[in-house]
Each structure stands twice: as structure tokens, then as C-alpha cells.
Scaffold this motif. Structure first.
Motif, PDB file in Angstrom:
ATOM      1  N   PHE A  26      37.210  53.441  32.043  1.00 41.68           N
ATOM      2  CA  PHE A  26      37.882  52.646  33.064  1.00 41.68           C
ATOM      3  C   PHE A  26      37.881  51.202  32.577  1.00 41.68           C
ATOM      4  CE2 PHE A  26      36.126  56.271  35.363  1.00 41.68           C
ATOM      5  CZ  PHE A  26      37.227  56.687  36.114  1.00 41.68           C
ATOM      6  N   GLN A  27      39.062  50.626  32.421  1.00 42.10           N
ATOM      7  CA  GLN A  27      39.127  49.275  31.852  1.00 42.10           C
ATOM      8  C   GLN A  27      40.282  48.485  32.459  1.00 42.10           C
ATOM      9  OE1 GLN A  27      38.205  48.593  27.632  1.00 42.10           O
ATOM     10  NE2 GLN A  27      40.235  47.659  27.416  1.00 42.10           N
ATOM     11  N   GLU A  28      39.989  47.247  32.833  1.00 40.91           N
ATOM     12  CA  GLU A  28      40.998  46.321  33.328  1.00 40.91           C
ATOM     13  C   GLU A  28      40.654  44.920  32.829  1.00 40.91           C
ATOM     14  OE1 GLU A  28      41.345  46.481  37.564  1.00 40.91           O
ATOM     15  OE2 GLU A  28      42.044  48.575  37.601  1.00 40.91           O
ATOM     16  N   VAL A  29      41.664  44.082  32.682  1.00 38.91           N
ATOM     17  CA  VAL A  29      41.462  42.676  32.346  1.00 38.91           C
ATOM     18  C   VAL A  29      41.751  41.861  33.598  1.00 38.91           C
ATOM     19  CG1 VAL A  29      42.171  40.738  30.910  1.00 38.91           C
ATOM     20  CG2 VAL A  29      42.066  43.044  29.931  1.00 38.91           C
ATOM     21  N   HIS A  30      40.768  41.092  34.040  1.00 38.65           N
ATOM     22  CA  HIS A  30      40.889  40.320  35.269  1.00 38.65           C
ATOM     23  C   HIS A  30      40.839  38.826  34.983  1.00 38.65           C
ATOM     24  CE1 HIS A  30      39.604  43.526  38.458  1.00 38.65           C
ATOM     25  NE2 HIS A  30      40.340  44.056  37.490  1.00 38.65           N
ATOM     26  N   SER A  31      41.554  38.074  35.789  1.00 36.57           N
ATOM     27  CA  SER A  31      41.397  36.624  35.796  1.00 36.57           C
ATOM     28  C   SER A  31      40.269  36.303  36.770  1.00 36.57           C
ATOM     29  CB  SER A  31      42.703  35.942  36.238  1.00 36.57           C
ATOM     30  OG  SER A  31      42.516  34.538  36.320  1.00 36.57           O
ATOM     31  N   VAL A  32      39.173  35.777  36.240  1.00 35.39           N
ATOM     32  CA  VAL A  32      37.967  35.563  37.040  1.00 35.39           C
ATOM     33  C   VAL A  32      37.683  34.071  37.126  1.00 35.39           C
ATOM     34  CG1 VAL A  32      35.537  36.181  37.331  1.00 35.39           C
ATOM     35  CG2 VAL A  32      37.089  37.770  36.161  1.00 35.39           C
ATOM     36  N   SER A  33      37.455  33.574  38.324  1.00 30.75           N
ATOM     37  CA  SER A  33      37.154  32.149  38.497  1.00 30.75           C
ATOM     38  C   SER A  33      35.800  31.830  37.868  1.00 30.75           C
ATOM     39  CB  SER A  33      37.163  31.764  39.973  1.00 30.75           C
ATOM     40  OG  SER A  33      36.131  32.421  40.675  1.00 30.75           O
ATOM     41  N   ASP A  56      33.250  29.993  38.771  1.00 37.37           N
ATOM     42  CA  ASP A  56      32.045  30.102  39.608  1.00 37.37           C
ATOM     43  C   ASP A  56      31.620  31.558  39.775  1.00 37.37           C
ATOM     44  OD1 ASP A  56      34.382  30.520  41.105  1.00 37.37           O
ATOM     45  OD2 ASP A  56      33.406  29.999  42.993  1.00 37.37           O
ATOM     46  N   VAL A  57      32.588  32.468  39.844  1.00 34.01           N
ATOM     47  CA  VAL A  57      32.273  33.891  39.932  1.00 34.01           C
ATOM     48  C   VAL A  57      31.687  34.387  38.611  1.00 34.01           C
ATOM     49  CG1 VAL A  57      33.284  36.203  40.169  1.00 34.01           C
ATOM     50  CG2 VAL A  57      33.946  34.375  41.746  1.00 34.01           C
ATOM     51  N   ILE A  58      32.198  33.868  37.499  1.00 33.14           N
ATOM     52  CA  ILE A  58      31.673  34.241  36.187  1.00 33.14           C
ATOM     53  C   ILE A  58      30.194  33.881  36.066  1.00 33.14           C
ATOM     54  CG2 ILE A  58      31.734  33.613  33.723  1.00 33.14           C
ATOM     55  CD1 ILE A  58      34.765  33.607  33.931  1.00 33.14           C
ATOM     56  N   PHE A  59      29.800  32.762  36.621  1.00 30.56           N
ATOM     57  CA  PHE A  59      28.386  32.372  36.557  1.00 30.56           C
ATOM     58  C   PHE A  59      27.498  33.421  37.228  1.00 30.56           C
ATOM     59  CE2 PHE A  59      29.292  27.525  36.143  1.00 30.56           C
ATOM     60  CZ  PHE A  59      29.734  27.743  34.852  1.00 30.56           C
ATOM     61  N   PHE A  94      27.593  27.275  29.280  1.00 27.03           N
ATOM     62  CA  PHE A  94      28.089  27.101  30.646  1.00 27.03           C
ATOM     63  C   PHE A  94      29.064  25.925  30.726  1.00 27.03           C
ATOM     64  CE2 PHE A  94      24.149  29.482  31.716  1.00 27.03           C
ATOM     65  CZ  PHE A  94      24.716  30.475  32.490  1.00 27.03           C
ATOM     66  N   GLU A  95      28.774  24.858  29.987  1.00 27.14           N
ATOM     67  CA  GLU A  95      29.671  23.705  29.977  1.00 27.14           C
ATOM     68  C   GLU A  95      31.027  24.077  29.391  1.00 27.14           C
ATOM     69  OE1 GLU A  95      27.634  20.635  27.892  1.00 27.14           O
ATOM     70  OE2 GLU A  95      26.183  20.256  29.507  1.00 27.14           O
ATOM     71  N   ALA A  96      31.023  24.891  28.345  1.00 23.61           N
ATOM     72  CA  ALA A  96      32.276  25.338  27.730  1.00 23.61           C
ATOM     73  C   ALA A  96      33.098  26.161  28.708  1.00 23.61           C
ATOM     74  CB  ALA A  96      31.983  26.138  26.469  1.00 23.61           C
ATOM     75  N   LEU A  97      32.432  27.029  29.466  1.00 28.68           N
ATOM     76  CA  LEU A  97      33.135  27.824  30.470  1.00 28.68           C
ATOM     77  C   LEU A  97      33.690  26.941  31.582  1.00 28.68           C
ATOM     78  CD1 LEU A  97      30.724  30.887  30.850  1.00 28.68           C
ATOM     79  CD2 LEU A  97      33.049  30.945  29.948  1.00 28.68           C
ATOM     80  N   SER A  98      32.973  25.886  31.925  1.00 29.54           N
ATOM     81  CA  SER A  98      33.373  25.013  33.025  1.00 29.54           C
ATOM     82  C   SER A  98      34.612  24.178  32.717  1.00 29.54           C
ATOM     83  CB  SER A  98      32.214  24.083  33.406  1.00 29.54           C
ATOM     84  OG  SER A  98      31.101  24.825  33.855  1.00 29.54           O
ATOM     85  N   SER A  99      35.052  24.176  31.465  1.00 30.79           N
ATOM     86  CA  SER A  99      36.252  23.403  31.104  1.00 30.79           C
ATOM     87  C   SER A  99      37.514  24.005  31.685  1.00 30.79           C
ATOM     88  CB  SER A  99      36.379  23.308  29.580  1.00 30.79           C
ATOM     89  OG  SER A  99      36.595  24.599  29.024  1.00 30.79           O
ATOM     90  N   LYS A 100      37.437  25.267  32.171  1.00 34.54           N
ATOM     91  CA  LYS A 100      38.572  25.944  32.785  1.00 34.54           C
ATOM     92  C   LYS A 100      38.153  26.495  34.146  1.00 34.54           C
ATOM     93  CE  LYS A 100      40.864  28.796  30.182  1.00 34.54           C
ATOM     94  NZ  LYS A 100      41.121  29.927  29.242  1.00 34.54           N
ATOM     95  N   THR A 101      39.118  26.623  35.045  1.00 38.71           N
ATOM     96  CA  THR A 101      38.804  27.148  36.384  1.00 38.71           C
ATOM     97  C   THR A 101      38.799  28.673  36.415  1.00 38.71           C
ATOM     98  OG1 THR A 101      41.129  27.049  37.050  1.00 38.71           O
ATOM     99  CG2 THR A 101      39.740  25.124  37.534  1.00 38.71           C
ATOM    100  N   HIS A 102      39.559  29.303  35.492  1.00 40.20           N
ATOM    101  CA  HIS A 102      39.626  30.757  35.431  1.00 40.20           C
ATOM    102  C   HIS A 102      39.582  31.225  33.976  1.00 40.20           C
ATOM    103  CE1 HIS A 102      41.059  30.221  39.555  1.00 40.20           C
ATOM    104  NE2 HIS A 102      40.848  31.519  39.752  1.00 40.20           N
TER     105      HIS A 102
END
Length: 269
Positions: free
Chosen positions: A215-222, A224-227, A244-252
Motif C-alpha cells: 500500500f503506497q501513496e505520496v502525500h503533501s504533508v505540512s 508541523d505534521v511532519i515533526f 529540522f531547520e531544513a524542513l522548516s524552510s518549506k510549509t509542505h
């Protein structure tokens, strides 16, 4: 439906006595106000707070409040229901996200048990969900009689071969849910120079593999949810502040969610 537990100390059947369960050897276990029962005697604990801690449980609860894992949850519930089981045991059930979905799909046609060694996880599960029977207990020595379950589940949890075989009825099914090859691939790229793909789970001793589904899907994840997602994964401790800082450069972020659902039957000699 009758709740069937055995004593974790002497293995004798446990029977209701008021708001407790007791055995003929006078071992007694009380139900908590949330509705679960603690069947992990203190002398069997390897640490003061075994299993996932409260922070991990809260992160998982926050992530499961989003829709991202629902495709796995619903597919798994339908698969279990298709087996028409009378009894289901979810070993390492955590806060009950999958256990409750299975109970809803079966709609009172089966006894559903969820157990986990983490008291905070079971406390959350029992407080939120009424249908399954939740207990704090060890999956390595589960408090149930032999051959009780038609379906035994291990969802991102350790698999104990002999115990799973003991719990399962002769014609029952062991279902193991594990990461698919590309699960969370994009997050791993932040912490590994060479990302290795997940492999299929080993066949437990005493079982034969009968079916496997990806079972596999690609999701756009915000972000804050990724954290929260990171906090509930085994590689959470590898994430540094810079990651974490690198991830925070984008909202999704586009994240691959990939799961292998593998079914096993007992190998009869």
C-alpha cells in the motif's frame, strides 16, 4: 462478549471479581478508571516506564488526527474483517488507531484485544475507544490462552514467533505490517547520504507466507505534521536541529507513505 485473559503470573484463567480480574491462586488485577487492565506485574518490567513514553504517544495521537495514514487503517480493517474472525489480538497496539478501526469494521461480531507494554499508550487508547479490550501487557508473554485468536496483528511492532504461534488458532492468520521499500524516503534523505530501501519482513519461524500487499501513496504533508511523524518513527533520534531547520524552510513536503501488509499461516507438520 466474554473477556478472556489469563494470569500473567501463573497462567490460570482470570475471572471477574467486581472491578478486578482474579485467578484461583489469588492474583488480582484491577481495571483502571479508563477501562483498561494492567497485566504487566512490576516484577516483569525491565524499566520503570517500558515502551513508548508520553511524548511519543502524544506525537502519534497528533499525527493520527490527520488523514495521512487512513488509507492503511481502512485497508487493514477491511482485510481483517474479510477473515470473519471471532477473536482478534493486536500485539503492540499503541494508542489504538488501528485496533479501533478493526473493531468498527467488525461491528460487534468479534472480540477485539489490544495490548501494549506502554501504559501511556494504553491509557490514551482506553480513554478514547470503548469497543476493544485494552491491556498493559507484554507481547512476548501475552495474557491469553493458547489458540484464542483467529487473527494476530503486529503493526510496526516486534514479532515474537513462538508467542504469535501459541496465540493463533490452527487456521488463523498472522498479519505483519512493516515499512514498504520507499517509506518516508524523502525524510531519510535528510539524515542519510545513502538511503537504503526497506526489505520485506522475515518469515517468522513456524509460519509460511501466504500473501503480501504493498500500500503506497505520496502525500503533501505540512511541516508541523511532519515533526509529529518524525517523533513517532524509530529514526527520530537521528534528526538534528539542522535537519529540522531544513524542513522548516518549506510549509509542505511531498512524502512517500509505503507499507507492506504480509499474511502468514501456521506451518503444520
Amino acid at each position: 462478549m466474554t473477556v478472556e485473559y489469563r494470569c500473567p503470573i501463573c497462567s490460570e484463567p482470570l475471572v471477574p471479581t467486581g472491578n478486578s480480574l482474579g485467578c484461583t491462586n489469588r492474583h488480582q488485577f484491577d481495571f483502571a478508571k479508563e477501562g483498561y487492565i494492567n497485566l504487566l506485574p512490576v516484577q516483569f518490567k525491565r524499566s520503570k516506564q517500558p515502551g513508548d513514553n508520553l511524548d511519543m504517544v502524544q506525537a502519534r495521537r497528533a499525527f493520527f488526527a490527520t488523514p495521512h495514514y487512513q488509507f492503511l487503517q481502512q485497508s487493514l480493517a477491511k482485510l481483517v474483517a474479510s477473515k470473519q474472525p471471532k477473536t482478534v489480538i493486536d500485539l503492540g497496539c499503541g494508542e489504538g488507531f488501528y485496533t479501533q478501526a478493526i473493531a468498527n469494521e467488525l461491528n460487534g461480531k468479534a472480540s477485539i484485544y489490544g495490548l501494549d507494554i506502554s501504559k501511556p499508550a494504553i491509557k490514551y487508547a482506553a480513554k478514547r475507544y470503548d469497543n476493544p479490550n485494552f491491556s498493559v501487557a507484554s507481547s512476548k508473554d501475552a495474557p491469553f490462552k493458547d489458540a484464542l485468536a483467529d487473527v494476530v496483528l503486529s503493526i510496526f511492532a516486534p514479532v515474537f514467533d513462538k508467542e504469535s504461534a501459541r496465540l493463533l488458532s490452527p487456521a488463523g492468520t498472522l498479519i505483519i505490517v512493516s515499512p514498504g521499500p520507499h517509506h518516508l524516503y524523502e525524510l531519510k534523505q535528510h539524515i542519510y547520504d545513502d538511503v537504503r530501501l526497506h526489505e520485506s519482513p522475515d518469515c517468522p519461524e513456524g509460519f509460511i507466507e501466504t500473501e503480501q500487499t504493498l500500500f503506497q501513496e505520496v502525500h503533501s504533508v505540512s511541516t508541523d505534521v511532519i515533526f509529529n511523524l518524525i517523533k513517532m518513527t524509530p529514526f527520530a533520534w537521528k534528526f538534528k536541529e539542522s535537519h529540522f531547520e531544513a524542513l522548516s524552510s518549506k510549509t509542505h513536503h511531498e512524502i512517500t507513505l509505503s507499507f507492506l501488509v504480509t499474511q502468514f499461516n501456521k506451518a503444520h507438520s
